[in-house]
Design a protein around this motif. Sequence first.
Motif, short mmCIF file in Angstrom:
data_model
loop_
_atom_site.label_atom_id
_atom_site.label_comp_id
_atom_site.label_asym_id
_atom_site.label_seq_id
_atom_site.Cartn_x
_atom_site.Cartn_y
_atom_site.Cartn_z
N ILE A 138 0.87 -1.17 0.00
CA ILE A 138 0.00 0.00 0.00
C ILE A 138 0.91 1.22 0.00
CG2 ILE A 138 -1.80 1.31 1.17
CD1 ILE A 138 -2.74 -1.22 2.52
N TRP B 1 -11.15 1.71 5.04
CA TRP B 1 -9.80 1.35 5.48
C TRP B 1 -9.67 -0.15 5.68
CZ3 TRP B 1 -8.53 5.43 9.87
CH2 TRP B 1 -8.41 6.70 9.28
N ASP B 2 -10.68 -0.74 6.33
CA ASP B 2 -10.66 -2.19 6.55
C ASP B 2 -10.61 -2.94 5.22
OD1 ASP B 2 -10.75 -1.81 9.29
OD2 ASP B 2 -12.90 -2.17 9.46
N ASN C 19 -7.09 -2.69 3.65
CA ASN C 19 -6.14 -3.59 4.33
C ASN C 19 -6.35 -5.03 3.90
OD1 ASN C 19 -4.39 -2.01 5.96
ND2 ASN C 19 -6.08 -1.58 7.36
N SER D 91 -4.85 -5.62 0.44
CA SER D 91 -3.39 -5.70 0.50
C SER D 91 -2.94 -7.04 1.05
CB SER D 91 -2.84 -4.56 1.36
OG SER D 91 -1.45 -4.67 1.50
N GLU E 117 -5.14 8.96 7.28
CA GLU E 117 -5.40 7.82 6.40
C GLU E 117 -4.10 7.16 5.96
OE1 GLU E 117 -9.01 7.59 3.95
OE2 GLU E 117 -7.65 8.27 2.36
N GLN F 273 -2.47 5.37 8.88
CA GLN F 273 -3.12 4.11 9.24
C GLN F 273 -2.85 3.00 8.23
OE1 GLN F 273 -5.04 3.18 11.87
NE2 GLN F 273 -4.87 5.14 12.92
N LEU F 274 -2.77 3.36 6.94
CA LEU F 274 -2.80 2.33 5.89
C LEU F 274 -1.47 2.04 5.22
CD1 LEU F 274 -6.04 3.43 3.99
CD2 LEU F 274 -5.80 1.47 5.51
#
Length: 256
Positions: free
Chosen positions: A33, A174-175, A178, A181, A196, A199-200
Motif C-alpha cells: 500500500i 480502510w478495513d 487492508n 493488500s 489515512e 493508518q494504511l
Amino acid sequence: MTNTAISVKGLKKSFKDKEVLKEVDFEVQRGEIFALLGSNGAGKTTAVNILSTLMKPDSGEVSICGFDVQRQPEDVRQSISLTGQFAALDGMQTGRENLMMIAKLRGVSNPVQVTDNLLVRFNLTDAANRRADKYSGGMKRRLDIAMSLIGTPAVIFLDEPTTGLDPEARIEVWDTINELSEGGTTILLTTQYLEEAEQLADRIAILHGGRIITTGTLTDLKEMFPPTKVEYIEKQPTLEEIFLALIGKGGEVNEK
C-alpha cells in the motif's frame, strides 16, 4: 519476475503554461500500500490518470506490472483498476446489477458467481437487491471498490477514496483496503487525509511543487525530525507535522 509493480521515472506533465509534474520518480512493490500525499492541486490525480492510461505524459518512463503505459496501454488496462474520487455507480440499478454489469463488460466467465462472492466479501449481501442510490456513503464506496476488483487486477488505484465520507464509513473503507493488500493486491492510494496514510500505508511519498520531495515508511519520515524532549517524555512528530514541515509550512526538518 520483478517485485516492482509500478515504476515511474522522470514523469513530466504540463497544462498550457502550468507545469504540474516536473520530475516525478517513485516505485511501488507488489502487494504494497503506497500513499501519495499532497495538497489540493499538487498533481496527485494527474499522476494517477497517467498511470492508468487516461492521460498521456509529456515525458518520462512509466510501467505497470512490466508494461509501458504508452506502448502497451491495453496490457496495462488488463492489469489495473481505478476507483476515482466519486463512486462510479448506476444509482438506478441494484448493487447486484452494478456488479453483474461490470462482470459482463469485463468478460469474466462466471459473472453470477463472481458477483455473489463479491457481495459476501464486501458485506453487501443483505443490500444486494436494493437500488444503489439508497446505499449509505460507506456502502457505495464498498460497492465501488468491489466493482473495481472484477477481473482480479494486480494493481488498484484509489484516488482519494474516502473523500466526503463520515468517520465510520471511512474506517469501513480502510478495513477493505487492508484486506485487499493482505490478499496480495498492490494499492496506490492518493489522499489529503494524513491520518489515512498513517493508518494504511506501507510507504508514503509526498508530492509538492511538481516533485516527490521524500519517500519512506512512517518511521523513516519520523526519523527526519529530531525528537522533542520534555523532562520525562519523548514526543514523536505526527505525520501532519512532518508533511507541513516538508512543504515549508511547519518547523525545521533534517533532510537525509
